[in-house]
Design an enzyme around this catalytic site. Sequence first.
Site, short mmCIF file in Angstrom:
data_model
loop_
_atom_site.label_atom_id
_atom_site.label_comp_id
_atom_site.label_asym_id
_atom_site.label_seq_id
_atom_site.Cartn_x
_atom_site.Cartn_y
_atom_site.Cartn_z
CG ASP A 1 39.15 30.30 46.25
OD1 ASP A 1 38.31 31.28 46.71
OD2 ASP A 1 38.55 29.48 45.62
CB SER B 1 31.58 32.39 32.28
OG SER B 1 31.81 31.49 31.42
CE LYS C 1 28.08 30.32 30.72
NZ LYS C 1 29.29 29.37 31.05
#
Length: 705
Positions: free
Chosen positions: A476, A465, A490
């Site tokens: 990224d 999460s 998740k």
Amino acid sequence: MRISYVFLGAFLAIVQSAYAELASPPALAPVKQQAQAAQLSAKFLTRFSYKPVPLDDALSATIMDRFIESLDPDRMLFLQADIDRFMSDRSEIDDAIKRRDLRIPFAIFNGYGKRVADRMNYARSLLKEDFDFGAQEDYSVRRDKAPWPQSQAERDELWRKRVKSDWLRLKLGGKTDAAIRETLDKRYANALERVYKYKSDDVFQAFMNAYTTSVDPHTDYFGATASADFNIAMKLSLVGIGAVLQERDDYTTIRELVPGGPAQLSGKLSVGDRITGVGQGKQGAIKEVVGTRVDEVVQMIRGKKGSVVRLDILPADAGADATHRVVTLVRDKISLEKQAAQKAVLSVKVGDATRKIGVITLPAFYEDFEARGKGDKDYRSASRDVEKLLRELKQEKVDSVLIDVRNNGGGSLDEAIALTGLFIGNGPVVQQRDSDGKVAVRSADFPEPIWTGPVGVLINRGSASASEIFAAAIQDYGRGVIIGEPSFGKGTVQTVVDLDQIVRNSKPEFGELKVTIAQFFRINGGTTQLRGVAPDISLPGLSDPTSFGETSYDNALPWAEIKPANYAPADTVRALLPALQSRHDARAESDPDFQRLLKDIADMKALREKGVVSLNEAERRRELTAQESRLKSRAQASDGEDTTGDDGLNADERSLSADIALENARKNAKDVLLHEAAAILADEADLQGGVLKAATKQSGNKAGK
């Protein structure tokens, strides 16, 4: 991640016992507000979940299956005839919830209690026998997919092997037959006793867990106790006396004193002391708590800040008839520092140089929502604590920073965004899509990063999460290197809904729902759902992806993709990855600790896939001798590493001092993966330093021309 409700599990297991004449556990019945809470939850979940699931016959069947599986996961308690009888109501649960009728799950649970009592009585009766450990037979340790036993005789045979396996483990641990009989009789008696302590709230919590997780793997129901524990975990604080308590032999025992808490500051309590009674205020009567469930004792000890609680104490190691003493304490706010962010500095050799790697371990993305809502400028949060630690590490002139979020199951989304901002400054961090398809970009908003040097994130299968949001954003942006194993997977967002507020209740009755309301996406457009975050540099892991992680859920959302957000990746890491991988491979190949870890993981995987253990003593001793040989050589190579093997005991069957010593030994053992991650970060700093030097030299040559 899901908060699991734990039952006897391996002990599990309705026919009146022929082996002992004991009364059946008391029959439990639902109360009015539970049926109302179930109906209210259903109305909310069928309308406001991210992917609403209608409460119909199909969902009813799933709820039934999950409820039974939660009670008898090893399929050693119920007979197939029991399951057939339960299944006659398999399509009735939806209608029962709608008409506020909880008799079906309570009838099943009462049957479960009888089965546990029967099996524990039978297990105790087997202790009178002498087992033949020369026979060639196996015991199955993975029965979650096995059929339920067809007959009493088949189930008795399963339990004979179970008890024989328990006996053999203790025998291999050096226990005498007399000690083994005493230990196992006490173990099964304690399991039997726990059945008599179950309450109506326990049944309802278990049933609601089966319902909510049938809708979505991460939707949960919180009763009063579960809700309080969730809030404590997020705030990292509670009001109490500052003692970690454990149930041992019917006594609530002090396992640990929190530094700076009332219990520790009083100087009147010690680890091992047993709480036999609790009194409220300076004059309130002391209520005996021997035999009371530890969670109930905890609720009696907690209270308002500044209030008085009195404890009747039986000193550690004193006999049952020893003199008691009464200790008066004033409750205070306790900070759970062990669950907060912590820092350490590791020194790593890279060639002729030594690099200082700052390690920040973050167990959860906590945030004191209540204090923040009240406008408290000093409210506690994960990002604030990490920011403070980063400033300290800058003062200590570390070369790189490693953020360790292994087994960090998540927490506050805002905290994941703020933590990312400490390393990128400002910019998009995560995209959030709600149930109607609208996408919102959530961004960090720091004037500048707190840490601009090399950074890495250490993840494992337990990183979920908020941990995945943070790791994915760092990846990224190309801001740091992600190290470890693929994360949990998740990719959904939950919010907590107070059911009493919905119906405007003046007092708490109905509990809370943690409901999935959105799905989050990486800023590159992909999601961490199902696939998790893939590391840049892979490290081995002990987890089994078939039983742990999003892929283990049969109703998990699929992987998806949307448009990327508008962000500018730094790409400072990608060009270094081949060199980092090459250095890691060479180091891992020559590191004996790393190679031993790989061997341990391979052995564990083989045992897991085998699914059975031998009940032949000679065969098990050969395995034990080989294991001890490996441990001995390992200890010699690592200058005295703990070589404690399996003693066959459960944690509460050892002496408290022995159990704490074993726990500390495990904590102090070398963390091979952490040290390798730190070495990778040292390599990153070394390589980035080389790039900077080359760029500076090239720039200087151009200027000279």
